[in-house]
Design an enzyme around this catalytic site. Sequence first.
Site, short mmCIF file in Angstrom:
data_model
loop_
_atom_site.label_atom_id
_atom_site.label_comp_id
_atom_site.label_asym_id
_atom_site.label_seq_id
_atom_site.Cartn_x
_atom_site.Cartn_y
_atom_site.Cartn_z
N ASN A 45 12.29 -73.68 32.05
CA ASN A 45 11.29 -72.81 31.42
C ASN A 45 11.59 -71.32 31.58
O ASN A 45 10.78 -70.47 31.22
CB ASN A 45 9.89 -73.12 31.97
N GLY A 46 12.76 -70.98 32.15
CA GLY A 46 13.16 -69.59 32.29
C GLY A 46 12.89 -68.98 33.64
O GLY A 46 13.33 -67.86 33.92
N ARG A 104 13.73 -44.22 30.08
CA ARG A 104 13.30 -43.34 28.99
C ARG A 104 11.79 -43.25 28.89
O ARG A 104 11.26 -42.32 28.27
CB ARG A 104 13.89 -43.83 27.66
N HIS A 138 17.55 -40.88 33.67
CA HIS A 138 17.30 -40.17 32.42
C HIS A 138 16.66 -38.81 32.68
O HIS A 138 16.98 -37.83 32.00
CB HIS A 138 16.39 -41.03 31.52
N ASP A 178 20.81 -32.38 22.91
CA ASP A 178 19.41 -31.97 22.72
C ASP A 178 19.03 -31.01 23.84
O ASP A 178 19.79 -30.82 24.80
CB ASP A 178 18.46 -33.17 22.68
N LYS A 201 17.68 -31.18 17.66
CA LYS A 201 17.33 -32.40 16.93
C LYS A 201 15.83 -32.59 16.94
O LYS A 201 15.11 -32.02 17.75
CB LYS A 201 18.02 -33.62 17.54
N ASP A 233 22.65 -45.73 23.36
CA ASP A 233 21.99 -47.00 23.09
C ASP A 233 22.45 -47.51 21.73
O ASP A 233 23.44 -48.23 21.62
CB ASP A 233 20.48 -46.82 23.14
#
EC number: 2.7.6.1
Length: 325
Positions: A45-46, A104, A138, A178, A201, A233
Amino acid sequence: MTGIKTTGEKKLMLFSGRAHPELAEEVAHQLGVGLVPTKAFDFANGEIYVRFQESARGADCFLMQSHTAPINKWIMEQLIMIDALKRASARSITVIIPSYGYARQDKKHRGREPISARLVADLLKCSGADRILTVDLHTDQIQGFFDGPVDHLSALPVLADYVGAKVDRDKLTVVSPDAGRVRVADRWCDRLDAPLAIVHKRRDKDVANQVTVHEVVGEVEGRVCVLVDDMIDTGGTICAAAEALFAHGAEDVIVTATHGILSGPAADRLKNSKVSEFVLTNTLPTPGELELDKITVLSIAPTIARAVREVFEDGSVTSLFEEQA
């Protein structure tokens, strides 16, 4: 006399989850130790089962797991492994996360949004982690989300020295994709003695990974531009920034990033890009379909191994970067 004296020595044990065992093997080799044998599997079932094959009682335990796809599975496996070490009476548990998941989502942009990076830090602490060792978050503020020591390593020396050795520095311009990466780009400029440019951006707040480039601030015409970012990404942001640089007369563009997530359309975007080289580190495994000639993967294992040794020997992790500055 009361009590009992012991003559025991400190013991370092290195563990790895199943997300990126190749990097863990490299770190183990750098340290001159073996990875602790671990039994781990998924139930039908994971659900995840983990058991360590050696005693961790009284040991300083270092547990490696990169948060790669499927990211939720590997974060859960790491939490289970931390809990197992806590219940095995480990002396200390240092969680090594070469690439920190949900980084992020470090602040609220609009109402009714979560701060998922803080949630991950809380989960790590509640499961029993004493310390976090990670690479290029990040944003720096994520360090404050964890109630305990955070060793924030940087891949800048590895990446910058590679680029600096192969590019004519008289023609080099460091470019931030950025405004948020300007501070990191400044450190690249100091290390390579190069000027800075910035790509302005705008990101669509309602569409993930959708970026519009407006303008380039700085001199890039006839220059070899090095775009520096923390992650790639889908490749939309970095490829759009590269196109803007070429449109403003850049002679060549090299892209560097610590974390090569490379999901979704990244393969096609990188293949079709005019960028001459993408330089990444191996904080995350590189997808097989992206083994391109223009992708160079540098090892972060020596940096992590040195930091682990400093933590274990009660040394200074900060000294690693002072030496490399």
